[in-house]
Design a protein around this motif. Structure first.
Motif, PDB file in Angstrom:
ATOM      1  N   CYS A  11     -30.558  38.912  12.626  1.00 32.91           N
ATOM      2  CA  CYS A  11     -28.976  38.619  12.146  1.00 32.91           C
ATOM      3  C   CYS A  11     -28.785  37.622  11.811  1.00 32.91           C
ATOM      4  CB  CYS A  11     -27.791  38.718  13.627  1.00 32.91           C
ATOM      5  SG  CYS A  11     -28.153  40.882  13.791  1.00 32.91           S
ATOM      6  N   PRO A  12     -29.798  36.982  10.603  1.00 34.47           N
ATOM      7  CA  PRO A  12     -28.940  36.063  10.243  1.00 34.47           C
ATOM      8  C   PRO A  12     -28.096  35.009   9.228  1.00 34.47           C
ATOM      9  CG  PRO A  12     -30.226  37.412   8.351  1.00 34.47           C
ATOM     10  CD  PRO A  12     -30.158  37.995   9.813  1.00 34.47           C
ATOM     11  N   LEU A  13     -27.740  34.286   9.303  1.00 31.58           N
ATOM     12  CA  LEU A  13     -26.258  33.666   8.619  1.00 31.58           C
ATOM     13  C   LEU A  13     -26.485  32.266   7.861  1.00 31.58           C
ATOM     14  CD1 LEU A  13     -24.304  31.926  11.988  1.00 31.58           C
ATOM     15  CD2 LEU A  13     -24.341  34.683  11.071  1.00 31.58           C
ATOM     16  N   PRO A  14     -26.566  33.559   6.747  1.00 29.25           N
ATOM     17  CA  PRO A  14     -26.542  33.119   4.571  1.00 29.25           C
ATOM     18  C   PRO A  14     -25.712  31.608   4.419  1.00 29.25           C
ATOM     19  CG  PRO A  14     -25.500  34.639   4.997  1.00 29.25           C
ATOM     20  CD  PRO A  14     -25.285  34.567   6.515  1.00 29.25           C
ATOM     21  N   ASP A  15     -26.010  30.959   3.739  1.00 32.79           N
ATOM     22  CA  ASP A  15     -25.179  29.711   3.457  1.00 32.79           C
ATOM     23  C   ASP A  15     -26.040  29.855   1.735  1.00 32.79           C
ATOM     24  OD1 ASP A  15     -23.533  27.341   2.903  1.00 32.79           O
ATOM     25  OD2 ASP A  15     -25.342  26.308   3.827  1.00 32.79           O
ATOM     26  N   PRO A  16     -24.865  30.113   0.738  1.00 29.46           N
ATOM     27  CA  PRO A  16     -23.641  31.421   1.329  1.00 29.46           C
ATOM     28  C   PRO A  16     -23.155  32.287   1.849  1.00 29.46           C
ATOM     29  CG  PRO A  16     -23.477  31.062  -1.228  1.00 29.46           C
ATOM     30  CD  PRO A  16     -25.147  30.700  -0.546  1.00 29.46           C
ATOM     31  N   ASP A  17     -22.105  32.468   2.806  1.00 29.84           N
ATOM     32  CA  ASP A  17     -21.805  33.218   2.999  1.00 29.84           C
ATOM     33  C   ASP A  17     -21.188  34.560   2.198  1.00 29.84           C
ATOM     34  OD1 ASP A  17     -21.842  34.917   5.282  1.00 29.84           O
ATOM     35  OD2 ASP A  17     -19.527  35.056   5.818  1.00 29.84           O
ATOM     36  N   THR A  18     -22.812  35.259   1.266  1.00 33.03           N
ATOM     37  CA  THR A  18     -22.351  36.529   0.625  1.00 33.03           C
ATOM     38  C   THR A  18     -23.821  37.070   0.190  1.00 33.03           C
ATOM     39  OG1 THR A  18     -23.199  35.118  -1.200  1.00 33.03           O
ATOM     40  CG2 THR A  18     -21.388  34.618  -1.015  1.00 33.03           C
ATOM     41  N   THR A  19     -23.084  38.269  -0.416  1.00 33.63           N
ATOM     42  CA  THR A  19     -24.093  38.977  -0.535  1.00 33.63           C
ATOM     43  C   THR A  19     -25.575  38.463  -1.230  1.00 33.63           C
ATOM     44  OG1 THR A  19     -22.892  41.340  -0.856  1.00 33.63           O
ATOM     45  CG2 THR A  19     -24.804  41.727  -0.892  1.00 33.63           C
ATOM     46  N   ARG A  20     -25.364  37.985  -1.879  1.00 32.83           N
ATOM     47  CA  ARG A  20     -26.448  36.972  -2.717  1.00 32.83           C
ATOM     48  C   ARG A  20     -27.394  36.146  -1.486  1.00 32.83           C
ATOM     49  NH1 ARG A  20     -26.995  36.821  -7.534  1.00 32.83           N
ATOM     50  NH2 ARG A  20     -25.594  37.809  -8.589  1.00 32.83           N
ATOM     51  N   GLY A  21     -25.932  35.322  -0.666  1.00 38.04           N
ATOM     52  CA  GLY A  21     -26.991  34.307   0.353  1.00 38.04           C
ATOM     53  C   GLY A  21     -27.637  35.451   1.216  1.00 38.04           C
ATOM     54  N   ALA A  23     -28.858  37.825   0.518  1.00 44.36           N
ATOM     55  CA  ALA A  23     -30.079  38.457   0.598  1.00 44.36           C
ATOM     56  C   ALA A  23     -31.207  37.449   0.114  1.00 44.36           C
ATOM     57  CB  ALA A  23     -30.132  39.011  -0.998  1.00 44.36           C
ATOM     58  N   ARG A  24     -31.073  36.059   0.110  1.00 45.52           N
ATOM     59  CA  ARG A  24     -32.008  35.168  -0.092  1.00 45.52           C
ATOM     60  C   ARG A  24     -32.490  35.305   1.492  1.00 45.52           C
ATOM     61  NH1 ARG A  24     -28.195  31.612  -4.051  1.00 45.52           N
ATOM     62  NH2 ARG A  24     -29.111  32.070  -5.951  1.00 45.52           N
ATOM     63  N   VAL A  25     -31.133  34.734   2.019  1.00 46.44           N
ATOM     64  CA  VAL A  25     -31.411  34.282   3.980  1.00 46.44           C
ATOM     65  C   VAL A  25     -32.832  35.392   4.503  1.00 46.44           C
ATOM     66  CG1 VAL A  25     -30.343  35.202   4.800  1.00 46.44           C
ATOM     67  CG2 VAL A  25     -32.006  33.520   6.035  1.00 46.44           C
ATOM     68  N   ILE A  26     -32.522  37.198   3.515  1.00 50.68           N
ATOM     69  CA  ILE A  26     -33.487  37.744   4.223  1.00 50.68           C
ATOM     70  C   ILE A  26     -34.631  37.676   3.883  1.00 50.68           C
ATOM     71  CG2 ILE A  26     -33.611  40.669   4.185  1.00 50.68           C
ATOM     72  CD1 ILE A  26     -30.455  40.924   4.658  1.00 50.68           C
ATOM     73  N   ALA A  27     -34.813  37.438   2.333  1.00 52.61           N
ATOM     74  CA  ALA A  27     -35.662  37.885   1.671  1.00 52.61           C
ATOM     75  C   ALA A  27     -36.793  36.101   2.423  1.00 52.61           C
ATOM     76  CB  ALA A  27     -35.672  36.890  -0.067  1.00 52.61           C
ATOM     77  N   SER A  28     -36.226  35.013   2.692  1.00 48.84           N
ATOM     78  CA  SER A  28     -36.860  33.841   3.154  1.00 48.84           C
ATOM     79  C   SER A  28     -37.851  34.564   4.250  1.00 48.84           C
ATOM     80  CB  SER A  28     -35.428  32.681   3.168  1.00 48.84           C
ATOM     81  OG  SER A  28     -36.600  31.766   3.489  1.00 48.84           O
ATOM     82  N   LEU A  29     -36.508  35.113   5.547  1.00 47.71           N
ATOM     83  CA  LEU A  29     -37.343  35.747   6.556  1.00 47.71           C
ATOM     84  C   LEU A  29     -38.461  36.785   6.820  1.00 47.71           C
ATOM     85  CD1 LEU A  29     -36.679  34.983   9.623  1.00 47.71           C
ATOM     86  CD2 LEU A  29     -35.166  37.278   8.932  1.00 47.71           C
ATOM     87  N   ALA A  30     -38.132  37.201   5.504  1.00 46.68           N
ATOM     88  CA  ALA A  30     -39.451  38.095   5.147  1.00 46.68           C
ATOM     89  C   ALA A  30     -40.833  37.564   4.818  1.00 46.68           C
ATOM     90  CB  ALA A  30     -39.234  39.418   4.231  1.00 46.68           C
ATOM     91  N   GLU A  31     -40.422  36.535   4.447  1.00 49.91           N
ATOM     92  CA  GLU A  31     -41.876  35.623   3.478  1.00 49.91           C
ATOM     93  C   GLU A  31     -42.260  35.420   4.661  1.00 49.91           C
ATOM     94  OE1 GLU A  31     -43.260  32.141   0.505  1.00 49.91           O
ATOM     95  OE2 GLU A  31     -41.495  33.142  -0.046  1.00 49.91           O
TER      96      GLU A  31
END
Length: 97
Positions: A11-21, A23-31
């Motif tokens: 359950c990552p906390l994105p910055d910014p707290d948006t759907t795009r944010g 997506a970015r944090v999930i992709a980073s975690l996946a990598e």
């Protein structure tokens, strides 16, 4: 099932707290984790856009699962209206991860 085969929940906390944010944090975690597939659970009205944005950021398979929130008619209208505007933005102005 081996210990390493158990599903992982993050359950990552994105910055910014948006759907795009998100997506970015999930992709980073996946990598970082070496994942080739992610399953994202999101509200039913947001599934298509969440899948679109995450697929733009993630080099792998994206599975999106619908969660059905309990909302009033007014809340549904507000959320769907927001999604239409956000979808239009994602398809025209902000086409990258």
């Amino acid at each position: 099932m081996a210990v390493d085969d158990r599903p992982q929940v993050h359950c990552p906390l994105p910055d910014p707290d948006t759907t795009r944010g998100e997506a970015r944090v999930i992709a980073s975690l996946a990598e970082k984790q070496g994942w080739k597939r992610v399953i994202v659970v999101t509200s039913s009205y947001q599934v298509s856009r969440a899948r679109l944005l995450l697929s733009r950021c993630l080099d792998g398979e994206v599975l999106a699962v619908r969660a059905q929130p309990e909302l009033s008619g007014i809340e549904w209208a507000q959320r769907v209206g927001h999604e239409w505007l956000a979808w239009t933005q994602a398809m025209t102005i902000m086409r990258r991860c």
